[in-house]
Design a protein around this motif. Structure first.
Motif, PDB file in Angstrom:
ATOM      1  N   ALA A  67       4.000 -14.189  -7.760  1.00 55.03           N
ATOM      2  CA  ALA A  67       4.825 -13.460  -6.792  1.00 55.03           C
ATOM      3  C   ALA A  67       4.435 -13.822  -5.369  1.00 55.03           C
ATOM      4  CB  ALA A  67       4.683 -11.956  -7.017  1.00 55.03           C
ATOM      5  N   ARG A  68       3.128 -13.922  -5.124  1.00 52.90           N
ATOM      6  CA  ARG A  68       2.668 -14.254  -3.766  1.00 52.90           C
ATOM      7  C   ARG A  68       3.118 -15.648  -3.359  1.00 52.90           C
ATOM      8  NH1 ARG A  68      -3.099 -11.735  -4.010  1.00 52.90           N
ATOM      9  NH2 ARG A  68      -2.606  -9.617  -3.341  1.00 52.90           N
ATOM     10  N   TYR A  69       2.908 -16.585  -4.265  1.00 50.44           N
ATOM     11  CA  TYR A  69       3.295 -17.970  -3.945  1.00 50.44           C
ATOM     12  C   TYR A  69       4.805 -18.075  -3.774  1.00 50.44           C
ATOM     13  CZ  TYR A  69      -1.278 -20.168  -4.614  1.00 50.44           C
ATOM     14  OH  TYR A  69      -2.568 -20.561  -4.481  1.00 50.44           O
ATOM     15  N   ALA A  70       5.552 -17.382  -4.638  1.00 48.66           N
ATOM     16  CA  ALA A  70       7.013 -17.434  -4.538  1.00 48.66           C
ATOM     17  C   ALA A  70       7.465 -16.863  -3.196  1.00 48.66           C
ATOM     18  CB  ALA A  70       7.657 -16.676  -5.689  1.00 48.66           C
ATOM     19  N   ALA A  71       6.822 -15.779  -2.756  1.00 52.30           N
ATOM     20  CA  ALA A  71       7.173 -15.179  -1.466  1.00 52.30           C
ATOM     21  C   ALA A  71       6.935 -16.177  -0.341  1.00 52.30           C
ATOM     22  CB  ALA A  71       6.353 -13.912  -1.246  1.00 52.30           C
ATOM     23  N   LEU A  72       5.809 -16.875  -0.431  1.00 61.92           N
ATOM     24  CA  LEU A  72       5.487 -17.884   0.582  1.00 61.92           C
ATOM     25  C   LEU A  72       6.533 -18.997   0.578  1.00 61.92           C
ATOM     26  CD1 LEU A  72       3.440 -18.944   2.655  1.00 61.92           C
ATOM     27  CD2 LEU A  72       2.223 -20.043   0.771  1.00 61.92           C
ATOM     28  N   ALA A  73       6.914 -19.428  -0.635  1.00 57.99           N
ATOM     29  CA  ALA A  73       7.900 -20.504  -0.761  1.00 57.99           C
ATOM     30  C   ALA A  73       9.251 -20.068  -0.206  1.00 57.99           C
ATOM     31  CB  ALA A  73       8.038 -20.927  -2.225  1.00 57.99           C
ATOM     32  N   ILE A  74       9.647 -18.815  -0.496  1.00 53.69           N
ATOM     33  CA  ILE A  74      10.927 -18.302   0.025  1.00 53.69           C
ATOM     34  C   ILE A  74      10.886 -18.271   1.545  1.00 53.69           C
ATOM     35  CG2 ILE A  74      12.410 -16.267   0.139  1.00 53.69           C
ATOM     36  CD1 ILE A  74      11.485 -15.684  -2.787  1.00 53.69           C
ATOM     37  N   PRO A  96      13.654 -31.076   4.631  1.00 56.70           N
ATOM     38  CA  PRO A  96      12.270 -31.461   4.336  1.00 56.70           C
ATOM     39  C   PRO A  96      11.763 -30.900   3.001  1.00 56.70           C
ATOM     40  CG  PRO A  96      12.473 -30.589   6.558  1.00 56.70           C
ATOM     41  CD  PRO A  96      13.769 -30.328   5.887  1.00 56.70           C
ATOM     42  N   GLY A  97      12.261 -29.739   2.588  1.00 57.36           N
ATOM     43  CA  GLY A  97      11.789 -29.159   1.326  1.00 57.36           C
ATOM     44  C   GLY A  97      10.345 -28.713   1.396  1.00 57.36           C
ATOM     45  N   LEU A  98      10.023 -28.001   2.492  1.00 57.68           N
ATOM     46  CA  LEU A  98       8.638 -27.557   2.689  1.00 57.68           C
ATOM     47  C   LEU A  98       8.160 -26.639   1.566  1.00 57.68           C
ATOM     48  CD1 LEU A  98       8.768 -26.820   6.520  1.00 57.68           C
ATOM     49  CD2 LEU A  98       7.667 -28.738   5.392  1.00 57.68           C
ATOM     50  N   ASN A 154       5.320 -34.093   2.638  1.00 62.80           N
ATOM     51  CA  ASN A 154       4.921 -32.900   1.879  1.00 62.80           C
ATOM     52  C   ASN A 154       3.671 -33.168   1.056  1.00 62.80           C
ATOM     53  OD1 ASN A 154       7.105 -31.617   2.919  1.00 62.80           O
ATOM     54  ND2 ASN A 154       8.346 -31.715   1.081  1.00 62.80           N
ATOM     55  N   GLY A 155       3.585 -34.370   0.484  1.00 61.96           N
ATOM     56  CA  GLY A 155       2.423 -34.725  -0.321  1.00 61.96           C
ATOM     57  C   GLY A 155       1.155 -34.748   0.512  1.00 61.96           C
ATOM     58  N   VAL A 156       1.258 -35.299   1.719  1.00 66.09           N
ATOM     59  CA  VAL A 156       0.086 -35.351   2.599  1.00 66.09           C
ATOM     60  C   VAL A 156      -0.338 -33.939   2.988  1.00 66.09           C
ATOM     61  CG1 VAL A 156      -0.681 -36.028   4.904  1.00 66.09           C
ATOM     62  CG2 VAL A 156       0.512 -37.682   3.476  1.00 66.09           C
ATOM     63  N   ILE A 157       0.653 -33.095   3.308  1.00 72.35           N
ATOM     64  CA  ILE A 157       0.322 -31.709   3.668  1.00 72.35           C
ATOM     65  C   ILE A 157      -0.374 -31.022   2.491  1.00 72.35           C
ATOM     66  CG2 ILE A 157       1.254 -29.448   4.274  1.00 72.35           C
ATOM     67  CD1 ILE A 157       3.515 -30.933   5.769  1.00 72.35           C
ATOM     68  N   ALA A 158       0.210 -31.184   1.291  1.00 68.07           N
ATOM     69  CA  ALA A 158      -0.388 -30.554   0.102  1.00 68.07           C
ATOM     70  C   ALA A 158      -1.793 -31.095  -0.142  1.00 68.07           C
ATOM     71  CB  ALA A 158       0.501 -30.802  -1.125  1.00 68.07           C
TER      72      ALA A 158
END
Lengths: 119, 171
Positions: free
Chosen positions: B18-25, B43-45, B159-163
């Protein structure tokens, strides 16, 4: 941070994208010019035979120039002049349609890019 | 008082999802405010979040986060069940399918950048396939493929570099 596989993956991506661009946008040279008058094929000409034609439409004559594998509408009586402003058509599949004078110019390559177009 | 018929205690995994999904939203909504030069190129952040979850908690939780994000973001932005939402679904399903395979790649050689790139390409692949079948049933769509592939390449790497940076410095 960048691992060996990552680098390979990036190079693969660059290669795939470049290949896709090369294949999808080939810019095939035009071989023939087709001119349509009121929905009927009026003439099919060699794109490399330089000439200027005048084709009669309902509003008057549309003048088409063919030169060195390219074609353009020089003058047209249609009010919005879209086909004139299309400029030189260079690649197979390009077309200019003069409406409402019902004249169309299309370039054809060795292989047709589509089955038919309706005007 | 009788006990409610549906009793459910959230496990720590549920809370995490839920936390991660909230962040993604939140990232999706934020991103929607950024104007895009070409419709559909984003970008699909939010996919960074999916990658982080995949890396730490496995594919199943990543799929949950991704699915919730697609629903949640379109609820928040007002496009639920619109064509855009359907395309988003197709993209997510395709990238999750590829990630299900890709997350078994040896981590010594293939880091988040690889996963991000593969997911980005799968995403546009899924979207374009659906668009071709359903929305724009015309082969002219193929002219757009290089544009979307270039976008996938650039944003996949970014996105890969950020991750990778986030995963490289845990908390």
């Amino acid at each position: 941070m960048m691992r060996a596989g990552d680098l390979a993956m990036v190079l693969l991506g660059v290669l795939a994208t470049a290949l896709a661009g090369y294949h999808v946008w080939p810019g095939q040279a035009a071989q023939r010019v087709r001119i349509y008058q009121e929905g009927q094929l009026y003439a099919e000409l060699d794109a490399n035979a330089n000439q200027i034609l005048a084709i009669a439409g309902p509003l008057g004559a549309t003048r088409v120039e063919i030169a060195r594998g390219r074609a353009r509408v020089i003058a047209d009586p249609s009010p919005r002049q879209y086909c004139v402003r299309a400029g030189w058509l260079q690649h197979a599949g390009d077309s200019a349609v003069c409406l409402p004078n019902r004249i169309a110019v299309t370039l054809e390559g060795d292989t047709p890019r589509y089955d038919s177009l309706g005007y | 008082m009788t006990a409610s018929a549906t009793e459910y205690t959230a496990t720590s995994a549920d809370v995490r999802v839920a936390r991660y999904a909230a962040l993604a939203i939140a990232l999706s909504v934020l991103e929607a405010a950024v104007p895009s030069p070409i419709p559909g190129v984003k970008p699909g952040l939010a996919n960074i979040v999916t990658l982080l979850v995949l890396w730490h908690h496995g594919w199943k939780e990543a799929a949950w986060v991704s699915g919730l994000r697609v629903f949640g973001a379109s609820l928040a932005l007002g496009g639920l069940f619109s064509p855009g939402f359907t395309l988003s679904c197709a993209g997510s399903i395709a990238s999750l399918a590829v990630l299900a395979w890709a997350c078994h790649l040896p981590r010594r050689h293939f880091g988040p950048i690889s996963l991000s790139l593969l997911a980005a390409y799968a995403h546009i692949g899924g979207q374009l396939a659906l668009a071709r079948i359903w929305l724009i049933p015309h082969d002219g769509l193929i002219k757009l493929v290089p544009v979307f592939m270039l976008a996938a390449l650039i944003f996949g790497i970014v996105n890969g570099v950020i991750a990778a940076r986030i995963l490289g410095n845990p908390e």
